[in-house]
Every structure is written in structure tokens, then in C-alpha cells.
Design an enzyme around this catalytic site. Structure first.
Site, PDB file in Angstrom:
ATOM      1  CG  HIS A  75      -0.957   9.185   3.349  1.00 31.75           C
ATOM      2  ND1 HIS A  75      -1.122   7.861   3.687  1.00 31.75           N
ATOM      3  CD2 HIS A  75      -0.494   9.776   4.478  1.00 31.75           C
ATOM      4  CE1 HIS A  75      -0.764   7.662   4.946  1.00 31.75           C
ATOM      5  NE2 HIS A  75      -0.366   8.828   5.451  1.00 31.75           N
ATOM      6  CE1 TYR A 108       0.090   3.376  13.656  1.00 34.32           C
ATOM      7  CE2 TYR A 108      -1.887   4.443  12.812  1.00 34.32           C
ATOM      8  CZ  TYR A 108      -0.647   3.873  12.597  1.00 34.32           C
ATOM      9  OH  TYR A 108      -0.145   3.782  11.329  1.00 34.32           O
ATOM     10  CD  GLU A 140      -1.472   4.433   8.100  1.00 39.84           C
ATOM     11  OE1 GLU A 140      -1.277   4.871   9.257  1.00 39.84           O
ATOM     12  OE2 GLU A 140      -1.570   5.158   7.105  1.00 39.84           O
ATOM     13  CG  ASN A 166      -4.965   3.856   8.710  1.00 38.13           C
ATOM     14  OD1 ASN A 166      -5.092   2.820   8.053  1.00 38.13           O
ATOM     15  ND2 ASN A 166      -4.528   4.985   8.180  1.00 38.13           N
ATOM     16  NE  ARG A 170      -3.251   2.544   2.822  1.00 39.84           N
ATOM     17  CZ  ARG A 170      -3.117   3.483   3.765  1.00 39.84           C
ATOM     18  NH1 ARG A 170      -2.210   3.368   4.723  1.00 39.84           N
ATOM     19  NH2 ARG A 170      -3.889   4.544   3.760  1.00 39.84           N
ATOM     20  CD  GLU A 194      -4.515   8.115   9.506  1.00 42.61           C
ATOM     21  OE1 GLU A 194      -3.944   9.186   9.757  1.00 42.61           O
ATOM     22  OE2 GLU A 194      -4.124   7.026   9.936  1.00 42.61           O
TER      23      GLU A 194
HETATM   24  O1  IFM Z   1       2.689   8.062   9.926  1.00 43.48           O
HETATM   25  C1  IFM Z   1       1.319   8.149  10.091  1.00 43.48           C
HETATM   26  C2  IFM Z   1       0.609   7.933   8.775  1.00 43.48           C
HETATM   27  O2  IFM Z   1       1.023   8.841   7.818  1.00 43.48           O
HETATM   28  C3  IFM Z   1      -0.881   8.081   8.945  1.00 43.48           C
HETATM   29  N1  IFM Z   1      -1.361   7.261  10.023  1.00 43.48           N
HETATM   30  C4  IFM Z   1      -0.674   7.339  11.281  1.00 43.48           C
HETATM   31  C5  IFM Z   1       0.812   7.123  11.078  1.00 43.48           C
HETATM   32  C6  IFM Z   1       1.550   7.202  12.432  1.00 43.48           C
HETATM   33  O3  IFM Z   1       1.350   8.457  13.019  1.00 43.48           O
END
Ligand code: IFM
Length: 460
Positions: free
Chosen positions: A121, A297, A360, A295, A77, A166
Site C-alpha cells: 500500500h 469513492y 475500501e 475501492n 484489512r 491501487e
Molecule cells: O486513504 C486512501 C487510501 O490509502 C487508498 N485509497 C483511497 C483512500 C482515500 O483517499
């Protein structure tokens, strides 16, 4: 280690984005983006760093694709830099910019790796920001034109298209709190950006669907947050509602249900903001999606009181505050909450019913490199073990999960944090541009292989 629940019909990949790895910002006719400009603002980026060179990927495609192939993943990706393809954000395609992505796509296909393109992006052509940026409706139409050019160039070979990465970050970090490019601080402008990003998504998706022949998988990637009330108090439940509304439902409800959530528009009205919806917009935005990219985290415990117990802030707005789970944190200071991913995916499945893919997931840690460049990043490996396990748990619970892409292939330019935060499963020595697969990268490659071996088929 194998994840039997992910053994069949599951896509494994690694992810990057254009400004974070390409470098070569002045080459072959590329125009300036909002990030080129923002990086020059004193204090905007840690250490005054920028993406001028980054991982120099622009000049290292064969070597970098070798590394991807060596990891044994089936999908890569990456994003296209809009200012490489259409330098000022308008007009015809820049042939030299298109040629770079032609080479990349062909090199991937030659190695049996499926290209997965993200159209946007975050590197908006600066000229479009000068004309109003995402708060201006015209940017949505410009995005659709760019999507058409990109698809005309690559759509004969690329099946998987993501419109936006995002949009929350583009709107809120870029236009509300100003920590990302273009660095504006205007809540109303940020909400207008939300609508025009969604409209741009819908217009671009329609152009791609009209023109595409053959199999197509079209979607959008969101960084949906998982929010739980810190306690069962009314204030905390209200804080969770507000956070979920502005992070998740303001995107997903129009995309899937064709309407903005009423509670969110009422909150906005109370702040003097109206979404700039015109007739027909919501039909365009809610055209069917093939896949939803997620995505993930971390997760958030929402509190509706400040440290002194007040439920209203100095700005007159309800307090919405994240309070810690008390978990270990990554180098980004993000708490590690893998079970939040299972809960998030289950909730999204229940409320929106779309097939999903993790576009992600990964973590920055303070890596220590040995003399030979190797990195024994047990912390990153543990993060991946737990989060891939969380995806497996969601799939076992009946959630339609189609794949997992590690963020990131390489250490790279982490936006306002510069190069200090390293997310890669492959280390990049920025002095020499030498790449070294970290222990976590080797673990990922082994796990992909073992998981596939545990099943009978893989995603094509
Ligand atoms: O690095 C970023 C990415 O560009 C978009 N999502 C979160 C990642 C980590 O902060």
C-alpha cells in the site's frame, strides 16, 4: 439498518494501511520508504506533515484490536510495511518487523477477527526507488521476494492476501503527475510502472500459491473508476474511452484476459510509449485470481472538449476532462455518486466475471468533535447508507459480491493531504491519540449486526 441482500455469506470489515496509521518509522529496524522521503520535500504534503507518528498504531495493537472487535466486524484489512519486513527492499527478513505483524495477526485471531493482508500500500523501500523504482523491471522481482518472506512468516495463519493496493495511484500519482511519492513527472515512466506493478503482482501471486497450504483467497485491489460520457457526442464518448482505458482496462485486461487493450496501446504508441512487455509476462500477470478488490469513492462524467469547445489540448493530446454531476461533495471535493458504484460493479461483473469485494469505501468530511470526542457525522453515515445500499443493489442484480470494508477504521494520514482530511469511522485526537467511535461507526456496527441477524449465516 439491515441490508437483507447482504445478509448471507458476506464479509464485513474495516480497512487501514501501514504508513497511514503505524508511525514508529525508525523503530525495530524499519528502513525508510518513499513516503518518508517525499514528506520531507517542501510543499509535497499539506502542512509539511508526515507519518512519523500517525495513529501510533505500532504501539497500540491491543487497544486498536479491541476497537475493531467492538465494531462487530469479522475482518480487518491492513497492509504490511515492506520496509519493516525487508528494510532495504532486498535480503533477509527483519525479525523485529515481522514480529510486529505476528503480534497483530495473533491478536486479531484471538478476538475472532480474520486478518486480510495487503502486501503493498505504497510504502516502497527508498533504496528500491533509488535503484529505479517501479519503472524498473527489477522492482517486480524484489516485490516477489518480499511477498515470499511475508508469506513465510504469516501464511500459516493468514488466508486472505492482496498483492497491491491501487496500482493506478502508485503509477500515475507517483510517476506521472508527482503528487504522491516518489513525486516524479514522466508519463512514459508511469506506464512502465504500470507494467512492472502488474508483473510484480503476478510473480508474487505465483510465489504465494506455490507455498501456501490450506484455504487461500488471493487477489489484487484496484481503484477502478466509473466513467460515463458527459453527453452522447463523439468527443465525450472518445474521452470516456480514453479515461476508462487508462484507469480500468489497462489493469483488468492483462489481469483477466492476458493482453493489454489494443486501443490503449495504440494511444500510447501515438505518445511514443511502448509497454515493456517481455515474453511470458502476460501469462504471469493473468494467473487466476480468487477475488478482485474494488475501492470506490466517486464516479466521473467524461468530456472531450475544454471550456472553449476545443477537442485537442495545448499538448496536442485529445481533451479528457471530468465535468461535474452537480452532486454534493465530500471534504476531498469528490462528488457523491452512489449509483455509480452499482453501475461499476455490474459492468465489471459483465466484462471480467470475477467475485468482488469492496476493499475500501468511505468519505472524508469536516468533522466537528464534541468535548468528549464524540462526532455526530450524519454526512458520513448517509454516505455509508447509500454506498452499502449500492452494493446490495449490485448483488440483487446478480453481481458476485463477497464483502464490504469501510475506509477507514481510523482518521489517519491522508497522503498529500496530511491529517486534515478525516476518513475514519473512529476519530483520532492526534494530540492525545485518544480514539472515539463516531456516530457513523456506531451506525456501521449496528447495521452489520442487524444485517447478519436478517440472514442465517456469516462469512467465516
Ligand atoms: O486513504 C486512501 C487510501 O490509502 C487508498 N485509497 C483511497 C483512500 C482515500 O483517499
Amino acid at each position: 439498518m439491515a441490508f437483507p441482500a447482504l445478509a448471507r455469506d458476506f464479509r464485513w470489515g474495516v480497512a487501514t494501511s501501514s504508513y497511514q496509521i503505524e508511525g514508529a518509522v525508525d523503530e525495530d529496524g524499519r528502513g525508510p520508504s518513499i513516503w518518508d522521503t517525499f514528506c520531507r520535500v517542501p510543499g509535497a504534503v499539506v502542512g509539511g506533515e508526515n507519518g512519523d507518528v500517525a495513529c501510533d498504531h505500532y504501539h497500540r495493537v491491543p487497544e486498536d484490536v479491541d476497537i475493531i472487535a467492538g465494531l462487530g466486524v469479522d475482518t480487518y484489512r491492513f497492509s504490511l510495511a515492506w520496509p519493516r519486513i525487508q528494510p532495504g527492499g532486498r535480503g533477509p527478513a527483519n525479525a523485529a518487523g515481522v514480529a510486529f505483524y505476528d503480534r497483530l495477526v495473533d491478536t486479531l485471531l484471538d478476538r475472532g477477527i480474520t486478518p486480510w493482508i495487503t502486501l503493498y500500500h505504497w510504502d516502497l523501500p527508498q533504496e528500491l526507488e533509488d535503484a529505479g523504482g517501479w519503472p524498473a523491471r527489477d522492482t517486480a522481482y524484489r516485490f516477489a521476494d518480499y511477498a515470499e518472506l511475508a508469506h513465510d512468516a504469516l501464511g500459516d495463519r493468514v488466508v486472505h492476501w492482496t498483492t497491491l493496493n491501487e496500482p493506478w495511484c502508485s503509477a500515475m500519482l507517483g510517476y506521472e503527475n508527482g503528487i504522491h511519492a516518489p513525486g516524479r513527472k514522466d508519463f512514459g515512466a508511469a506506464m512502465h510502472a504500470v507494467h512492472h506493478l502488474l508483473l510484480g503482482h503476478g510473480l508474487a501471486a505465483a510465489r504465494i500459491r506455490e507455498r501456501h497450504t490450506g484455504p487461500l483467497e488471493l487477489g489484487i485491489t484496484l481503484n477502478t473508476g466509473h466513467f460515463v460520457p458527459a453527453t452522447d457526442s463523439e468527443a465525450d464518448r472518445e474521452a470516456r474511452r480514453i479515461a476508462d482505458g487508462l484507469s480500468n482496462r489497462i489493469y483488468l485486461d492483462p489481469l483477466v484476459h492476458g493482453r493489454y487493450p489494443e486501443d490503449v496501446t495504440a494511444d500510447l504508441a501515438a505518445r511514443g510509449v511502448t509497454m515493456p512487455v517481455q515474453d511470458g509476462d502476460l501469462e504471469i500477470i493473468s494467473a487466476p485470481l480468487d477475488i478482485l478488490g474494488i475501492n470506490y469513492y466517486s464516479s466521473h462524467r467524461s468530456s472531450g472538449t475544454d471550456e472553449n469547445g476545443a477537442t485537442t489540448g495545448e499538448d496536442g493530446l485529445p481533451v479528457v476532462r471530468s465535468v461535474p454531476y452537480g452532486r454534493p461533495r465530500t471534504a476531498m471535493d469528490w462528488e457523491i455518486v452512489p449509483e455509480g458504484l452499482t453501475d461499476l460493479l455490474t459492468r465489471l461483473h459483465d466484462d471480467y466475471g470475477l467475485p468482488m469485494i469492496i476493499t475500501e469505501n468511505g468519505a472524508a468530511f469536516d468533522d466537528v468533535a464534541e468535548e468528549d470526542g464524540s462526532v455526530h457525522d450524519a454526512d458520513r453515515t448517509a454516505y455509508l447508507v447509500d454506498h452499502i445500499g449500492a452494493v446490495a443493489a449490485a448483488r440483487e442484480a446478480g453481481v458476485d459480491m463477497r464483502g464490504y470494508f469501510a475506509w477507514s477504521l481510523f482518521d489517519n494520514f491522508e497522503w498529500a493531504e496530511g491529517y486534515a482530511k478525516r476518513f475514519g469511522i473512529v476519530r483520532v485526537d492526534y494530540d492525545t491519540q485518544r480514539r472515539t467511535v463516531k456516530d457513523s461507526g456506531r451506525w456501521f456496527a449496528d447495521s452489520v449486526r442487524l444485517t447478519r441477524e436478517a440472514g442465517e449465516g456469516t462469512a467465516g
